[in-house]
Scaffold this motif. Sequence first.
Motif, PDB file in Angstrom:
ATOM      1  N   VAL A 233      -4.339   1.357   5.058  1.00 27.40           N
ATOM      2  CA  VAL A 233      -5.516   1.069   4.224  1.00 27.40           C
ATOM      3  C   VAL A 233      -5.796   2.258   3.313  1.00 27.40           C
ATOM      4  O   VAL A 233      -5.948   3.393   3.800  1.00 27.40           O
ATOM      5  CB  VAL A 233      -6.764   0.801   5.102  1.00 27.40           C
ATOM      6  N   GLY A 234      -5.879   2.006   2.020  1.00 27.92           N
ATOM      7  CA  GLY A 234      -6.243   3.071   1.079  1.00 27.92           C
ATOM      8  C   GLY A 234      -5.236   4.212   1.098  1.00 27.92           C
ATOM      9  O   GLY A 234      -4.067   4.025   1.433  1.00 27.92           O
ATOM     10  N   ASN A 235      -5.697   5.406   0.756  1.00 26.25           N
ATOM     11  CA  ASN A 235      -4.752   6.522   0.642  1.00 26.25           C
ATOM     12  C   ASN A 235      -4.894   7.570   1.743  1.00 26.25           C
ATOM     13  O   ASN A 235      -4.385   8.679   1.643  1.00 26.25           O
ATOM     14  CB  ASN A 235      -4.854   7.181  -0.751  1.00 26.25           C
ATOM     15  N   GLY A 236      -5.595   7.206   2.833  1.00 27.11           N
ATOM     16  CA  GLY A 236      -5.741   8.166   3.935  1.00 27.11           C
ATOM     17  C   GLY A 236      -5.671   7.466   5.274  1.00 27.11           C
ATOM     18  O   GLY A 236      -5.663   6.225   5.352  1.00 27.11           O
ATOM     19  N   ILE A 237      -5.665   8.243   6.329  1.00 27.46           N
ATOM     20  CA  ILE A 237      -5.548   7.689   7.680  1.00 27.46           C
ATOM     21  C   ILE A 237      -6.877   7.042   8.109  1.00 27.46           C
ATOM     22  O   ILE A 237      -7.951   7.579   7.832  1.00 27.46           O
ATOM     23  CB  ILE A 237      -5.068   8.791   8.667  1.00 27.46           C
ATOM     24  N   THR A 238      -6.779   5.875   8.717  1.00 23.96           N
ATOM     25  CA  THR A 238      -7.965   5.215   9.292  1.00 23.96           C
ATOM     26  C   THR A 238      -7.672   4.845  10.744  1.00 23.96           C
ATOM     27  O   THR A 238      -6.538   4.983  11.225  1.00 23.96           O
ATOM     28  CB  THR A 238      -8.323   3.902   8.552  1.00 23.96           C
ATOM     29  N   PHE A 239      -8.711   4.342  11.401  1.00 21.11           N
ATOM     30  CA  PHE A 239      -8.531   3.941  12.805  1.00 21.11           C
ATOM     31  C   PHE A 239      -7.490   2.837  12.954  1.00 21.11           C
ATOM     32  O   PHE A 239      -6.854   2.718  14.004  1.00 21.11           O
ATOM     33  CB  PHE A 239      -9.871   3.558  13.444  1.00 21.11           C
ATOM     34  N   ALA A 240      -7.266   2.061  11.901  1.00 20.67           N
ATOM     35  CA  ALA A 240      -6.238   1.013  11.981  1.00 20.67           C
ATOM     36  C   ALA A 240      -4.856   1.628  12.168  1.00 20.67           C
ATOM     37  O   ALA A 240      -4.038   1.107  12.941  1.00 20.67           O
ATOM     38  CB  ALA A 240      -6.266   0.143  10.723  1.00 20.67           C
TER      39      ALA A 240
ATOM     40  N   ASN B 265       0.843  -1.188   0.000  1.00 17.90           N
ATOM     41  CA  ASN B 265       0.000   0.000   0.000  1.00 17.90           C
ATOM     42  C   ASN B 265       0.886   1.248   0.000  1.00 17.90           C
ATOM     43  O   ASN B 265       1.385   1.659   1.032  1.00 17.90           O
ATOM     44  CB  ASN B 265      -0.912  -0.010   1.241  1.00 17.90           C
ATOM     45  N   LYS B 266       1.041   1.832  -1.153  1.00 20.06           N
ATOM     46  CA  LYS B 266       2.084   2.842  -1.351  1.00 20.06           C
ATOM     47  C   LYS B 266       1.822   4.177  -0.642  1.00 20.06           C
ATOM     48  O   LYS B 266       2.690   5.048  -0.617  1.00 20.06           O
ATOM     49  CB  LYS B 266       2.291   3.087  -2.857  1.00 20.06           C
ATOM     50  N   SER B 267       0.639   4.356  -0.050  1.00 19.15           N
ATOM     51  CA  SER B 267       0.321   5.642   0.591  1.00 19.15           C
ATOM     52  C   SER B 267       1.081   5.858   1.893  1.00 19.15           C
ATOM     53  O   SER B 267       1.118   6.966   2.415  1.00 19.15           O
ATOM     54  CB  SER B 267      -1.184   5.720   0.879  1.00 19.15           C
ATOM     55  N   GLY B 268       1.666   4.792   2.455  1.00 18.26           N
ATOM     56  CA  GLY B 268       2.316   4.910   3.763  1.00 18.26           C
ATOM     57  C   GLY B 268       1.342   4.660   4.900  1.00 18.26           C
ATOM     58  O   GLY B 268       1.747   4.436   6.038  1.00 18.26           O
ATOM     59  N   PHE B 269       0.028   4.716   4.600  1.00 17.12           N
ATOM     60  CA  PHE B 269      -0.979   4.306   5.583  1.00 17.12           C
ATOM     61  C   PHE B 269      -1.292   2.829   5.352  1.00 17.12           C
ATOM     62  O   PHE B 269      -0.916   2.246   4.329  1.00 17.12           O
ATOM     63  CB  PHE B 269      -2.250   5.155   5.447  1.00 17.12           C
TER      64      PHE B 269
ATOM     65  N   GLU C 142      15.393  -0.749  13.015  1.00 24.73           N
ATOM     66  CA  GLU C 142      15.183  -2.066  12.377  1.00 24.73           C
ATOM     67  C   GLU C 142      13.844  -2.140  11.649  1.00 24.73           C
ATOM     68  O   GLU C 142      13.586  -3.092  10.916  1.00 24.73           O
ATOM     69  CB  GLU C 142      15.189  -3.170  13.443  1.00 24.73           C
ATOM     70  N   GLN C 143      12.981  -1.187  11.901  1.00 18.69           N
ATOM     71  CA  GLN C 143      11.622  -1.245  11.350  1.00 18.69           C
ATOM     72  C   GLN C 143      11.272   0.082  10.677  1.00 18.69           C
ATOM     73  O   GLN C 143      10.405   0.828  11.162  1.00 18.69           O
ATOM     74  CB  GLN C 143      10.603  -1.543  12.480  1.00 18.69           C
ATOM     75  N   PRO C 144      11.938   0.378   9.538  1.00 15.31           N
ATOM     76  CA  PRO C 144      11.720   1.693   8.914  1.00 15.31           C
ATOM     77  C   PRO C 144      10.268   1.936   8.484  1.00 15.31           C
ATOM     78  O   PRO C 144       9.767   3.058   8.640  1.00 15.31           O
ATOM     79  CB  PRO C 144      12.671   1.666   7.702  1.00 15.31           C
ATOM     80  N   LYS C 145       9.595   0.920   7.972  1.00 22.91           N
ATOM     81  CA  LYS C 145       8.210   1.133   7.488  1.00 22.91           C
ATOM     82  C   LYS C 145       7.270   1.413   8.656  1.00 22.91           C
ATOM     83  O   LYS C 145       6.400   2.277   8.574  1.00 22.91           O
ATOM     84  CB  LYS C 145       7.720  -0.090   6.712  1.00 22.91           C
TER      85      LYS C 145
END
Lengths: 209, 209
Positions: free
Chosen positions: B152-159, B146-150, B180-183
Amino acid sequence: MPSYKLTYFDVRGLAEASRLLFHLAGVPFEDKRITFGDGSWEKLKDSTPFGQIPVLSVDGFEIPQSAAILRYLAKKFGFAGKTPEEQAWADAIVDQFKDFFGAFRQLIVAQRGGKSAEEIEKITSEVVKPAQESYFKILNGILEKNKSGFLVGNGITFADLVIAENIESLEKFGFFNASEQPKLSALREKVYTQPSLKSYLASRPDSQI
Amino acid sequence: MPSYKLTYFDVRGLAEASRLLFHLAGVPFEDKRITFGDGSWEKLKDSTPFGQIPVLSVDGFEIPQSAAILRYLAKKFGFAGKTPEEQAWADAIVDQFKDFFGAFRQLIVAQRGGKSAEEIEKITSEVVKPAQESYFKILNGILEKNKSGFLVGNGITFADLVIAENIESLEKFGFFNASEQPKLSALREKVYTQPSLKSYLASRPDSQI
């Protein structure tokens, strides 16, 4: 209508509430069952979204995690609760089940992992029994207040399916005595006597969990 | 707008994602915090729906269970995912967190229950570490796709809020190393740099969990 495929092991387990929901709604689906121990799962595992099953495929789009699958279908089929508040309560009950199942799972893991009778007894008395007592108290309290006999509102929701199935498993493990739990027994009965479930319930493969 | 009250202990814990959501949405709420150990909780416990907190009150209507509360608010405020499929994935991620937290909780219970260093080490290596490895693999896999960095989808969610908060706790417990965990670090950063969260994050009470 989309093409649905639900993939899980050939047991009731974490997929059965979703299977019941398909039958309750009268929606056709492929009930794909994987035999445990013949290598099928190992072949499939890496291609699943989270490396675990159940997985629901909706026209090829895959959704993991049993409660997420169930909630998705319940919303589609009209069994998620009639208002945002009913939906929140159905969610809360399923989350409560998940909390209890986290405790119960420790027992299953210990049994399958060949732990000693002493360790199993320790997990039963220190983890499962206290968790079950609290869980049953909550469920009985809800059924006491909600006069419909269902857990949320005046109709069946996915929360009823989850709890009825869990009661079934607890009974098979010797953790549920119907005569001691009249309200929970009545709930299971209300679920299992839904006319649209009759044919499936009469023919489904039985399993301890 | 309804009158919201969120009741929980005076720690981040299972209520913090909902607190963040209120701030993210700019919706006023009463952030009711109970001091642990002074008897306040014992007085309140029996009046809560499930005998536990957090509890959300919406004009007096009470909703228990942290994920149910969060999902209810996320739907109201527009942070639950834009389609039924996005909602299902946000749900699945939060359920995956709950599965992991069930393992992590065993460590917290052991630490607070004064278990021996040997028992704590056994839980860490046999329960928490394997659960964390699987959980991080899943989250990294999602962020890879998911290339948005979030998540789910392209916006911020409760997840995103749930996972960012969990990373924060894991770091405080020594289970998360940002380099050790850049993402996952980038995800937390994306959440914590939301402009509407700035003021709350700068002033909130800190806690280990």
